[in-house]
Design a protein around this motif. Structure first.
Motif, PDB file in Angstrom:
ATOM      1  N   ARG A   6       0.859  -1.176   0.000  1.00 15.08           N
ATOM      2  CA  ARG A   6       0.000   0.000   0.000  1.00 15.08           C
ATOM      3  C   ARG A   6       0.898   1.229   0.000  1.00 15.08           C
ATOM      4  O   ARG A   6       1.998   1.202   0.538  1.00 15.08           O
ATOM      5  CB  ARG A   6      -0.882  -0.004   1.241  1.00 15.08           C
ATOM      6  N   THR A   8       0.979   5.408   0.910  1.00 10.31           N
ATOM      7  CA  THR A   8       0.320   6.523   1.583  1.00 10.31           C
ATOM      8  C   THR A   8       1.179   7.775   1.434  1.00 10.31           C
ATOM      9  O   THR A   8       2.392   7.688   1.321  1.00 10.31           O
ATOM     10  CB  THR A   8       0.057   6.194   3.076  1.00 10.31           C
ATOM     11  N   THR A  63       5.758   3.492   0.799  1.00  7.70           N
ATOM     12  CA  THR A  63       5.259   2.167   0.458  1.00  7.70           C
ATOM     13  C   THR A  63       5.491   1.223   1.629  1.00  7.70           C
ATOM     14  O   THR A  63       6.592   1.192   2.199  1.00  7.70           O
ATOM     15  CB  THR A  63       5.997   1.623  -0.776  1.00  7.70           C
TER      16      THR A  63
END
Length: 67
Positions: A6, A8, A63
């Protein structure tokens, strides 16, 4: 082995340099997020007062691999 990650976005500031702002941002992200695997400097900017740079800021795409 497969993995899913993911990404951010975070913002970090330093009164020293862009390099320090990146280090501060990655260190702080690593305190909250598990398995941080990288970061990309998306944007850089400075704050100027009286013709002098007083603060460096970076926007980071961090990441981390999901468990």
């Amino acid at each position: 082995m497969t993995s899913v990650a993911r990404i951010t976005t975070i913002s970090a500031r330093s009164e020293t340099s862009f390099e320090d702002a990146v280090a501060v941002g990655v260190a702080r992200a690593s305190e909250t997020l598990r398995h941080v695997s990288g970061a990309w400097v998306k944007d850089q900017k400075v704050e100027v007062q009286g013709g002098k740079i007083v603060e460096w800021q970076v926007a980071l795409e961090v990441t981390f691999v999901l468990e």
